[in-house]
Design a protein around this motif. Sequence first.
Motif, PDB file in Angstrom:
ATOM      1  N   ILE A 274       0.814  -1.221   0.000  1.00  6.30           N
ATOM      2  CA  ILE A 274       0.000   0.000   0.000  1.00  6.30           C
ATOM      3  C   ILE A 274       0.851   1.277   0.000  1.00  6.30           C
ATOM      4  O   ILE A 274       0.531   2.248  -0.679  1.00  6.30           O
ATOM      5  N   LEU A 275       1.908   1.308   0.788  1.00  9.39           N
ATOM      6  CA  LEU A 275       2.660   2.556   0.958  1.00  9.39           C
ATOM      7  C   LEU A 275       3.777   2.681  -0.075  1.00  9.39           C
ATOM      8  O   LEU A 275       4.553   1.739  -0.276  1.00  9.39           O
ATOM      9  N   HIS A 276       3.842   3.823  -0.728  1.00  6.81           N
ATOM     10  CA  HIS A 276       4.890   4.039  -1.724  1.00  6.81           C
ATOM     11  C   HIS A 276       5.874   5.129  -1.297  1.00  6.81           C
ATOM     12  O   HIS A 276       7.068   5.014  -1.497  1.00  6.81           O
ATOM     13  N   ASN A 277       5.327   6.201  -0.728  1.00  7.39           N
ATOM     14  CA  ASN A 277       6.145   7.343  -0.334  1.00  7.39           C
ATOM     15  C   ASN A 277       6.959   7.001   0.925  1.00  7.39           C
ATOM     16  O   ASN A 277       6.385   6.629   1.946  1.00  7.39           O
ATOM     17  N   THR A 278       8.289   7.140   0.827  1.00  6.07           N
ATOM     18  CA  THR A 278       9.121   6.731   1.965  1.00  6.07           C
ATOM     19  C   THR A 278       8.805   7.508   3.243  1.00  6.07           C
ATOM     20  O   THR A 278       9.012   7.013   4.333  1.00  6.07           O
ATOM     21  N   ASP A 279       8.265   8.734   3.097  1.00  9.55           N
ATOM     22  CA  ASP A 279       7.907   9.512   4.285  1.00  9.55           C
ATOM     23  C   ASP A 279       6.834   8.830   5.122  1.00  9.55           C
ATOM     24  O   ASP A 279       6.683   9.125   6.299  1.00  9.55           O
ATOM     25  N   ARG A 280       6.062   7.957   4.481  1.00  7.94           N
ATOM     26  CA  ARG A 280       4.968   7.319   5.204  1.00  7.94           C
ATOM     27  C   ARG A 280       5.350   5.914   5.692  1.00  7.94           C
ATOM     28  O   ARG A 280       4.542   5.250   6.324  1.00  7.94           O
ATOM     29  N   PHE A 281       6.549   5.484   5.392  1.00  6.41           N
ATOM     30  CA  PHE A 281       6.939   4.107   5.724  1.00  6.41           C
ATOM     31  C   PHE A 281       6.807   3.810   7.217  1.00  6.41           C
ATOM     32  O   PHE A 281       7.085   4.660   8.066  1.00  6.41           O
ATOM     33  N   THR A 282       6.377   2.586   7.509  1.00  2.71           N
ATOM     34  CA  THR A 282       6.396   2.109   8.887  1.00  2.71           C
ATOM     35  C   THR A 282       7.710   1.352   9.097  1.00  2.71           C
ATOM     36  O   THR A 282       8.419   1.055   8.141  1.00  2.71           O
ATOM     37  N   LEU A 283       8.003   1.016  10.338  1.00  2.00           N
ATOM     38  CA  LEU A 283       9.320   0.446  10.649  1.00  2.00           C
ATOM     39  C   LEU A 283       9.691  -0.813   9.855  1.00  2.00           C
ATOM     40  O   LEU A 283      10.812  -0.884   9.339  1.00  2.00           O
ATOM     41  N   PRO A 284       8.795  -1.822   9.746  1.00  2.00           N
ATOM     42  CA  PRO A 284       9.238  -3.021   9.016  1.00  2.00           C
ATOM     43  C   PRO A 284       9.665  -2.729   7.584  1.00  2.00           C
ATOM     44  O   PRO A 284      10.711  -3.216   7.151  1.00  2.00           O
ATOM     45  N   ILE A 285       8.888  -1.919   6.860  1.00  2.00           N
ATOM     46  CA  ILE A 285       9.291  -1.678   5.475  1.00  2.00           C
ATOM     47  C   ILE A 285      10.476  -0.718   5.396  1.00  2.00           C
ATOM     48  O   ILE A 285      11.313  -0.833   4.516  1.00  2.00           O
ATOM     49  N   ALA A 286      10.564   0.203   6.353  1.00  3.23           N
ATOM     50  CA  ALA A 286      11.716   1.105   6.368  1.00  3.23           C
ATOM     51  C   ALA A 286      13.002   0.324   6.646  1.00  3.23           C
ATOM     52  O   ALA A 286      14.022   0.533   5.992  1.00  3.23           O
ATOM     53  N   LEU A 287      12.923  -0.584   7.591  1.00  2.71           N
ATOM     54  CA  LEU A 287      14.111  -1.370   7.941  1.00  2.71           C
ATOM     55  C   LEU A 287      14.523  -2.270   6.783  1.00  2.71           C
ATOM     56  O   LEU A 287      15.706  -2.430   6.485  1.00  2.71           O
ATOM     57  N   ASN A 288      13.522  -2.841   6.118  1.00  2.00           N
ATOM     58  CA  ASN A 288      13.803  -3.691   4.968  1.00  2.00           C
ATOM     59  C   ASN A 288      14.515  -2.896   3.881  1.00  2.00           C
ATOM     60  O   ASN A 288      15.456  -3.373   3.246  1.00  2.00           O
ATOM     61  N   GLN A 289      14.083  -1.658   3.689  1.00  2.00           N
ATOM     62  CA  GLN A 289      14.719  -0.800   2.703  1.00  2.00           C
ATOM     63  C   GLN A 289      16.161  -0.479   3.120  1.00  2.00           C
ATOM     64  O   GLN A 289      17.075  -0.436   2.314  1.00  2.00           O
ATOM     65  N   LEU A 290      16.321  -0.287   4.429  1.00  2.00           N
ATOM     66  CA  LEU A 290      17.636   0.014   4.985  1.00  2.00           C
ATOM     67  C   LEU A 290      18.618  -1.137   4.723  1.00  2.00           C
ATOM     68  O   LEU A 290      19.792  -0.905   4.428  1.00  2.00           O
ATOM     69  N   VAL A 291      18.109  -2.371   4.812  1.00  2.00           N
ATOM     70  CA  VAL A 291      18.955  -3.538   4.533  1.00  2.00           C
ATOM     71  C   VAL A 291      19.488  -3.466   3.120  1.00  2.00           C
ATOM     72  O   VAL A 291      20.667  -3.715   2.866  1.00  2.00           O
ATOM     73  N   GLY A 292      18.612  -3.081   2.185  1.00  2.00           N
ATOM     74  CA  GLY A 292      19.033  -2.980   0.799  1.00  2.00           C
ATOM     75  C   GLY A 292      20.075  -1.891   0.588  1.00  2.00           C
ATOM     76  O   GLY A 292      21.000  -2.041  -0.188  1.00  2.00           O
ATOM     77  N   LEU A 293      19.918  -0.788   1.314  1.00  2.00           N
ATOM     78  CA  LEU A 293      20.798   0.363   1.103  1.00  2.00           C
ATOM     79  C   LEU A 293      22.156   0.206   1.794  1.00  2.00           C
ATOM     80  O   LEU A 293      23.183   0.560   1.258  1.00  2.00           O
ATOM     81  N   TYR A 294      22.110  -0.286   3.020  1.00  2.00           N
ATOM     82  CA  TYR A 294      23.355  -0.336   3.817  1.00  2.00           C
ATOM     83  C   TYR A 294      23.651  -1.762   4.244  1.00  2.00           C
ATOM     84  O   TYR A 294      23.769  -2.063   5.429  1.00  2.00           O
ATOM     85  N   GLN A 295      23.765  -2.628   3.266  1.00  2.00           N
ATOM     86  CA  GLN A 295      23.847  -4.043   3.554  1.00  2.00           C
ATOM     87  C   GLN A 295      24.994  -4.424   4.495  1.00  2.00           C
ATOM     88  O   GLN A 295      24.866  -5.301   5.321  1.00  2.00           O
TER      89      GLN A 295
END
Lengths: 273, 314
Positions: free
Chosen positions: A213-234
């Motif tokens: 459902i959420l696309h805009n990173t400003d609206r991200f909740t912790l699980p999806i934000a953290l998952n994105q963080l894994v991709g960025l700062y592996q």
Amino acid sequence: MKLFYRVLRVLVNLFLLAFAALTLTPMVWLVAATLKSPDDLFHYTFFAPRLSTFNFRDLFNTVPFHRYMINSTFVATTMVIVQLFFSSLAGFALAKYDFKGKKAIMILMLSTMMLPGQVLMAPLYELIYRMGLVDSYAGLIIPGAVSVFGIFLFRQSILQVPDELLHAARIDGCSEFRIYWDIVMPISRPMIGAFCLISFMGTWNSFLWPQIILHNTDRFTLPIALNQLVGLYQQQYGTLMAGTFLSVLPVIVLFMLLQKEFIAGLTAGAVKG
Amino acid sequence: MATRETEISIVRAPRTSRWFVLQHRLAPYLFVSPFLILFATFGVYPIVKSLLLSFYVTNGPKSAVFVGLQNFAFLFSDPDFHKAVWNTAVFAFWSVFLQLPMSLGLALLLNSLWVKGRELLRLAFFSPNLLGQVFVGVLFSVLFIPQYGLVNRFLHFIAGIPTDTKWLSNPDLVMPALVLTSLWMYVGFNMVYFLAALQAVDKDLYEAATVDGANAWHQFWAVTLPGIKPVAVFVLVMSTIGSFQLFELPWIMLNNSAGPDQAGLTIVMYLYQTGFVTGDLGYASTVGWTLALGVLIISLFQMRVTGAWKGGAD
């Protein structure tokens, strides 16, 4: 024979202690990892002699992590309040009233509990898309605003409330909603505690639906934000662990506060059935 | 006292008013209406719609082409789906035949009269379940790294396995890593149910059995197991359903992929990839219904075999 039992007793206790220690080890490691500088992270297995706040500073410098924490807190709190209200209200109706269609509703609820949620994911997304609720918290919260599990839980506990109490209130002129609000809810306090925690955990930890459902990173909740963080700062394990730690901490604190009610609520439906 | 009586009768008088009778009669309908409205919108409609969608090929929410049973035909011939079903089934197998016995064993030990600090131990065993699968996934993806990861260090120390064991990039080790992680998460969770059930077993039955000369082993089969059976079946069915919905743990641990050689591909991951990465919501519905039917059949089979079919209500 007596000696045999004494030895057995010691062994059982030792085994359980060892198992508990093993269970807690990953969490202890997590806490230790957040407090180590990148150089120390794998140099020391657990805690390093020199504690460092590098990981937390790095976390908040690289991403708006406070933003995600606020988002998650907002979404989970709203969800808990909405679910609590609707589920307890319906649970009250199913426990204390006889009305047409009650049986049908119960059967309906039981059958939906058997259906894996993922089946409805595609059409639900389509529906939310048509309603223009994609990338909004409304799209996140409204489809899950009533918890069928919660209705069962509250029906179960409200069944124990004596009918005489409700009749007495009616004679005193209480409206049905006042009965729910002023009598039934205060009595259901332990179940409310259990349900709040179960509902909070469910929303706080949920990943798939917010991810869709959420696309805009400003609206991200912790699980999806953290998952994105894994991709960025592996490779920045320390920073990742700091994010993980801050993500699980609120649930653990809440659990400590509501522990007794929680276990009772969790097993209520299963044991009393 | 007389004054209070009159007070009550004054208050009581208007309660026979039409409004009071009406609100009493309508209350239950009003109270369940939020559930019914939301259920009709976000439950019934999607169920019907997903049945329809499963016969269409779509591209996002906007376009749809009717293809009849082609989605199902494609699904059953797709080697990726076979792989997903196999992986999910293997995971479910270990959940049922390794995790549940461990949970029960732990509950039995914890329920024995000998144990000190039962509450604290229960808390410790249960605690991993507080962490969501995503957070556990991130944590364990680091615990499983070669050379420095805690798992390798620990297993090297106690069992001598090489420290460069590549759990998450060796196709053969992905499933063991997933099973280990889920053991950590759920053994204590299911134990809580077993323990609650064990504590609810009538103590007199044990005394009667002891009088009749039954030893601990016989007592377990004759008293304990029948006593906890409804809960055991509940746990069995729920944990099987849960296993079949496995997605987040492998998805996160394998860095948003199905892993090497698709060793971590599960049914729900397959659904997510086809429906929301590729964008075919119709096909995702086909996968969803196949999963639902599979889960239903397995649940019914389990209840049948355990004999909970007739007694399912109690």
